[in-house]
Design an enzyme around this catalytic site. Structure first.
Site, PDB file in Angstrom:
ATOM      1  N   SER A   1       0.667  -1.202  -0.023  1.00  0.00           N
ATOM      2  CA  SER A   1      -0.048   0.020   0.035  1.00  0.00           C
ATOM      3  C   SER A   1       0.923   1.246   0.035  1.00  0.00           C
ATOM      4  O   SER A   1       2.003   1.371   0.553  1.00  0.00           O
ATOM      5  CB  SER A   1      -0.864  -0.276   1.243  1.00  0.00           C
ATOM      6  OG  SER A   1      -1.565   1.310   1.502  1.00  0.00           O
TER       7      SER A   1
ATOM      8  N   TYR B   1      -1.934  -0.674  10.858  1.00  0.00           N
ATOM      9  CA  TYR B   1      -2.389  -1.345   9.670  1.00  0.00           C
ATOM     10  C   TYR B   1      -1.097  -1.251   8.495  1.00  0.00           C
ATOM     11  O   TYR B   1      -0.366  -1.955   7.929  1.00  0.00           O
ATOM     12  CB  TYR B   1      -3.524  -0.634   9.161  1.00  0.00           C
ATOM     13  CG  TYR B   1      -3.582  -1.120   7.363  1.00  0.00           C
ATOM     14  CD1 TYR B   1      -3.805  -2.309   6.949  1.00  0.00           C
ATOM     15  CD2 TYR B   1      -3.336   0.098   6.514  1.00  0.00           C
ATOM     16  CE1 TYR B   1      -3.703  -2.716   5.700  1.00  0.00           C
ATOM     17  CE2 TYR B   1      -3.548  -0.103   5.192  1.00  0.00           C
ATOM     18  CZ  TYR B   1      -3.856  -1.642   4.554  1.00  0.00           C
ATOM     19  OH  TYR B   1      -3.758  -1.723   3.283  1.00  0.00           O
TER      20      TYR B   1
ATOM     21  N   LYS C   1       2.074  -3.778   6.752  1.00  0.00           N
ATOM     22  CA  LYS C   1       2.444  -3.768   5.486  1.00  0.00           C
ATOM     23  C   LYS C   1       3.938  -3.708   5.233  1.00  0.00           C
ATOM     24  O   LYS C   1       4.388  -4.467   4.414  1.00  0.00           O
ATOM     25  CB  LYS C   1       1.880  -2.732   4.624  1.00  0.00           C
ATOM     26  CG  LYS C   1       0.241  -2.884   4.411  1.00  0.00           C
ATOM     27  CD  LYS C   1      -0.261  -4.136   3.407  1.00  0.00           C
ATOM     28  CE  LYS C   1      -1.744  -4.369   3.300  1.00  0.00           C
ATOM     29  NZ  LYS C   1      -2.101  -5.557   2.890  1.00  0.00           N
TER      30      LYS C   1
HETATM   31  P1  NAD Z   1     -11.154  -6.669   1.336  1.00  0.00           P
HETATM   32  O1  NAD Z   1     -11.185  -6.650   2.790  1.00  0.00           O
HETATM   33  O2  NAD Z   1     -12.096  -6.248   0.279  1.00  0.00           O
HETATM   34  O3  NAD Z   1     -10.468  -8.091   0.758  1.00  0.00           O
HETATM   35  C1  NAD Z   1      -9.444  -8.766   1.771  1.00  0.00           C
HETATM   36  C2  NAD Z   1     -10.142 -10.077   1.784  1.00  0.00           C
HETATM   37  O4  NAD Z   1      -9.176 -10.799   2.558  1.00  0.00           O
HETATM   38  C3  NAD Z   1     -11.358 -10.078   2.060  1.00  0.00           C
HETATM   39  O5  NAD Z   1     -12.160 -10.976   1.516  1.00  0.00           O
HETATM   40  C4  NAD Z   1     -11.124 -10.958   3.664  1.00  0.00           C
HETATM   41  O6  NAD Z   1     -12.274 -11.800   4.024  1.00  0.00           O
HETATM   42  C5  NAD Z   1      -9.867 -11.726   3.489  1.00  0.00           C
HETATM   43  N1  NAD Z   1      -9.323 -12.024   4.714  1.00  0.00           N
HETATM   44  C6  NAD Z   1      -8.989 -11.373   5.589  1.00  0.00           C
HETATM   45  N2  NAD Z   1      -8.494 -11.970   6.538  1.00  0.00           N
HETATM   46  C7  NAD Z   1      -8.095 -13.190   5.982  1.00  0.00           C
HETATM   47  C8  NAD Z   1      -7.643 -14.367   6.507  1.00  0.00           C
HETATM   48  N3  NAD Z   1      -6.929 -14.581   7.847  1.00  0.00           N
HETATM   49  N4  NAD Z   1      -7.641 -15.669   5.944  1.00  0.00           N
HETATM   50  C9  NAD Z   1      -8.402 -15.657   4.928  1.00  0.00           C
HETATM   51  N5  NAD Z   1      -8.981 -14.571   4.303  1.00  0.00           N
HETATM   52  C10 NAD Z   1      -8.766 -13.263   4.884  1.00  0.00           C
HETATM   53  O7  NAD Z   1     -10.111  -5.693   0.762  1.00  0.00           O
HETATM   54  P2  NAD Z   1      -9.470  -5.132  -0.634  1.00  0.00           P
HETATM   55  O8  NAD Z   1      -9.917  -3.419  -0.574  1.00  0.00           O
HETATM   56  O9  NAD Z   1      -9.798  -5.956  -1.615  1.00  0.00           O
HETATM   57  O10 NAD Z   1      -7.766  -5.037  -0.100  1.00  0.00           O
HETATM   58  C11 NAD Z   1      -7.270  -6.310  -0.742  1.00  0.00           C
HETATM   59  C12 NAD Z   1      -5.588  -6.018  -0.304  1.00  0.00           C
HETATM   60  O11 NAD Z   1      -5.115  -4.808  -0.786  1.00  0.00           O
HETATM   61  C13 NAD Z   1      -5.806  -5.975   1.415  1.00  0.00           C
HETATM   62  O12 NAD Z   1      -4.315  -6.787   1.729  1.00  0.00           O
HETATM   63  C14 NAD Z   1      -5.424  -4.609   1.528  1.00  0.00           C
HETATM   64  O13 NAD Z   1      -4.753  -4.285   2.726  1.00  0.00           O
HETATM   65  C15 NAD Z   1      -4.720  -4.022   0.253  1.00  0.00           C
HETATM   66  N6  NAD Z   1      -4.704  -2.874  -0.018  1.00  0.00           N
HETATM   67  C16 NAD Z   1      -6.127  -1.991  -0.129  1.00  0.00           C
HETATM   68  C17 NAD Z   1      -6.246  -0.931  -0.315  1.00  0.00           C
HETATM   69  C18 NAD Z   1      -7.819  -0.291  -0.744  1.00  0.00           C
HETATM   70  O14 NAD Z   1      -7.849   0.991  -0.504  1.00  0.00           O
HETATM   71  N7  NAD Z   1      -8.860  -1.021  -0.684  1.00  0.00           N
HETATM   72  C19 NAD Z   1      -5.332   0.239  -0.798  1.00  0.00           C
HETATM   73  C20 NAD Z   1      -4.031  -0.579  -0.405  1.00  0.00           C
HETATM   74  C21 NAD Z   1      -3.952  -1.789  -0.057  1.00  0.00           C
HETATM   75  C1  WQD Z   2      -9.328  10.052   0.512  1.00  0.00           C
HETATM   76  C2  WQD Z   2      -9.418  11.376   0.878  1.00  0.00           C
HETATM   77  C3  WQD Z   2      -9.729  12.234   2.953  1.00  0.00           C
HETATM   78  C4  WQD Z   2     -13.647  10.190   3.611  1.00  0.00           C
HETATM   79  C5  WQD Z   2      -6.699   4.976   2.876  1.00  0.00           C
HETATM   80  C6  WQD Z   2      -5.812   4.509   3.630  1.00  0.00           C
HETATM   81  C7  WQD Z   2      -4.761   3.900   2.935  1.00  0.00           C
HETATM   82  C8  WQD Z   2      -5.368   2.952   1.761  1.00  0.00           C
HETATM   83  C9  WQD Z   2      -6.420   3.671   0.843  1.00  0.00           C
HETATM   84  C10 WQD Z   2      -4.970   0.814   2.439  1.00  0.00           C
HETATM   85  C11 WQD Z   2      -8.802  12.188   1.965  1.00  0.00           C
HETATM   86  C12 WQD Z   2     -11.148  12.595   2.230  1.00  0.00           C
HETATM   87  C13 WQD Z   2     -12.578  10.629   2.942  1.00  0.00           C
HETATM   88  C14 WQD Z   2     -14.771  10.975   4.015  1.00  0.00           C
HETATM   89  C15 WQD Z   2     -13.389  12.674   3.245  1.00  0.00           C
HETATM   90  N1  WQD Z   2      -5.880   1.756   2.171  1.00  0.00           N
HETATM   91  N2  WQD Z   2     -12.253  11.907   2.886  1.00  0.00           N
HETATM   92  N3  WQD Z   2     -14.514  12.337   3.774  1.00  0.00           N
HETATM   93  O1  WQD Z   2      -7.199   8.324   3.526  1.00  0.00           O
HETATM   94  O2  WQD Z   2      -6.187   8.338   1.227  1.00  0.00           O
HETATM   95  O3  WQD Z   2      -6.395   6.191   2.162  1.00  0.00           O
HETATM   96  O4  WQD Z   2      -7.482   4.115   1.964  1.00  0.00           O
HETATM   97  O5  WQD Z   2      -3.830   0.354   2.191  1.00  0.00           O
HETATM   98  O6  WQD Z   2      -3.927   3.189   4.000  1.00  0.00           O
HETATM   99  O7  WQD Z   2      -5.331   5.488   4.693  1.00  0.00           O
HETATM  100  O8  WQD Z   2      -8.276   7.306   1.559  1.00  0.00           O
HETATM  101  O9  WQD Z   2     -10.774   7.256   0.612  1.00  0.00           O
HETATM  102  O10 WQD Z   2     -10.045   7.559   3.234  1.00  0.00           O
HETATM  103  O11 WQD Z   2      -9.582   9.320   1.823  1.00  0.00           O
HETATM  104  O12 WQD Z   2     -13.007  14.127   3.121  1.00  0.00           O
HETATM  105  O13 WQD Z   2     -15.782  10.501   4.317  1.00  0.00           O
HETATM  106  O14 WQD Z   2     -10.958  11.781   0.796  1.00  0.00           O
HETATM  107  O15 WQD Z   2      -9.636  13.010   4.071  1.00  0.00           O
HETATM  108  O16 WQD Z   2      -8.285  13.517   1.557  1.00  0.00           O
HETATM  109  P1  WQD Z   2      -6.872   7.705   2.043  1.00  0.00           P
HETATM  110  P2  WQD Z   2      -9.717   7.670   1.722  1.00  0.00           P
END
Ligand code: NAD
Ligand code: WQD
Length: 348
Positions: free
Chosen positions: A124, A148, A152
């Site tokens: 991430s 969190y 990572k």
């Molecule tokens: P998500 O929660 O939709 O998907 C994660 C999946 O993992 C879920 O289906 C959950 O049930 C499963 N899971 C969690 N713990 C588990 C375990 N112990 N065993 C088996 N399954 C398990 O999240 P997402 O948005 O699809 O994100 C996927 C990955 O990408 C995550 O690792 C997340 O940290 C990373 N990521 C997400 C974002 C974002 O904003 N969505 C941004 C950066 C990184």
């Molecule tokens: C985006 C922008 C908020 C909600 C997060 C995690 C990051 C990654 C992605 C996993 C910011 C603003 C948001 C709201 C708002 N996840 N906002 N009102 O914070 O960039 O990243 O998700 O790895 O780790 O921190 O994403 O979508 O929460 O926010 O004004 O109700 O929207 O302040 O500027 P962020 P976000």
């Protein structure tokens, strides 16, 4: 060729399963459904006309995980499974370390035992230090600010150490920026539990009438309109990035990090206005205090992914908003809506 997808029923995982099936991979999913619904995979089956082998297994359950490797000839793993809510990780750090880090260690041990040493890991942009200004490259300073993010960062280090101990591993660390949108069919998408933390699902839930108004966290940042700027990336572009990373880990060993973003930042207000334009809905909002821990600006330099993976994001902000809206409109209650609405001409 069979790819094991941990967390494949989730938001990014389900979109990646779909793209993998479309280009002919066999897909095996391990997910404990702690933050997802099996319906996502059933819909991917229907959209693609192919079948995902699904195991409802927790990564911490070593015995059953091993059975998956015994029953299937796995060529590589894409590891999405993990908890991902920043605020919750502050409340429940031990759960996050246990699930994300121990889960990854057990997965790697099982992979090692079955001689599967190719992995694409979901990292991430949150691993970067918040002090960085301008476009963030893979060499920018690291430094997560919450449990969190630290999971990572620690997993990245664990995977690097693993490679040092055994040079036959091949690992891509994909650092996603802000994934948004959904598949064009509107049949799979982001389905957060409860009130969404992230901006786009919050906006779409206001638009569909589930929430009254958006709270914008601060309008006094040093940005063009005072609201925070982020690099939003279409989830289908992100999914396709995994296909490129799989191609790479199949042919070279080593550990490499890649930013997956568009390189372009949009402010919260720009996102709101773009969404209003594509949906035709107005999004009422109020400005509230800054959210603790938020940075003003965060966007990617993704030139390494272009250079080394041959990947670039192709979808713009209108497509992100239109696709997010189609999913929300068709599924106001996410996968809890029983009906899988198929829009003619947008099936796959
Ligand atoms: P998500 O929660 O939709 O998907 C994660 C999946 O993992 C879920 O289906 C959950 O049930 C499963 N899971 C969690 N713990 C588990 C375990 N112990 N065993 C088996 N399954 C398990 O999240 P997402 O948005 O699809 O994100 C996927 C990955 O990408 C995550 O690792 C997340 O940290 C990373 N990521 C997400 C974002 C974002 O904003 N969505 C941004 C950066 C990184
Ligand atoms: C985006 C922008 C908020 C909600 C997060 C995690 C990051 C990654 C992605 C996993 C910011 C603003 C948001 C709201 C708002 N996840 N906002 N009102 O914070 O960039 O990243 O998700 O790895 O780790 O921190 O994403 O979508 O929460 O926010 O004004 O109700 O929207 O302040 O500027 P962020 P976000």
């Amino acid at each position: 060729m069979a790819i094991l997808i941990t967390g494949g029923a989730g938001y990014i995982g389900s979109h990646t399963c779909l793209e993998l099936l479309n280009i002919g991979y066999e897909v095996v999913v391990v997910d404990n459904l702690s933050n997802s619904n099996k319906e996502s995979l059933d819909r991917v089956d229907k959209i693609t006309g192919k079948h995902i082998q699904f195991y409802n297994i927790d990564l911490l359950d070593r015995e059953n995980l091993e059975a998956v490797f015994m029953e299937n000839k796995i060529d590589a793993v894409i590891h999405f499974a993990g908890f991902k809510a920043v605020g919750e990780s502050v409340e429940l750090p031990l759960s996050y370390y246990q699930n994300n880090i121990t889960g990854t260690i057990i997965l790697c041990q099982v992979m090692q035992k079955y001689n599967v040493k190719k992995m694409v890991f979901s990292s991430s942009a949150t691993v970067y230090s918040p002090t960085t200004s301008g476009a963030i490259s893979e060499d920018s300073p690291l430094g997560a600010t919450n449990p969190y993010g630290r999971t990572k960062l620690m997993i990245e280090e664990i995977l690097r150490d693993l490679y040092v101990s055994d040079n036959s591993w091949s690992i891509s660390l994909l650092r996603y920026f802000n994934p948004v949108g959904s598949h064009i069919s509107g049949r799979i998408g982001e389905d957060p539990n409860g009130i969404p933390n992230n901006l786009t699902p919050y906006i779409t839930q206001v638009a569909v009438g589930k929430l009254n108004q958006l709270r914008i966290f601060g309008d006094d940042y040093p940005t063009s309109d005072g609201t925070g700027v982020r690099d939003y990336i279409h989830v289908v572009d992100l999914a396709k990035g995994h296909l490129k990373a799989i191609d790479k880990v199949m042919i070279v060993t080593g550990v490499e990090a890649y930013n997956l973003g568009t390189g372009k930042g949009y402010s919260v207000l720009e996102m709101v206005h773009a969404f209003e334009q594509t949906s035709g809905k107005s999004i009422p909002y109020i400005i509230v205090d800054r959210r603790p821990g938020d940075v003003a600006v965060c966007y990617a330099d993704s030139s390494k992914a272009k250079r080394e993976l041959g990947w670039v994001a192709e979808r713009g902000i209108e497509e992100m908003c239109a696709d997010a809206w189609r999913w929300q409109l068709n599924n106001p209650n996410g996968y809890h809506d029983v009906e899988d609405k198929v829009i003619i001409g947008q099936g796959s």
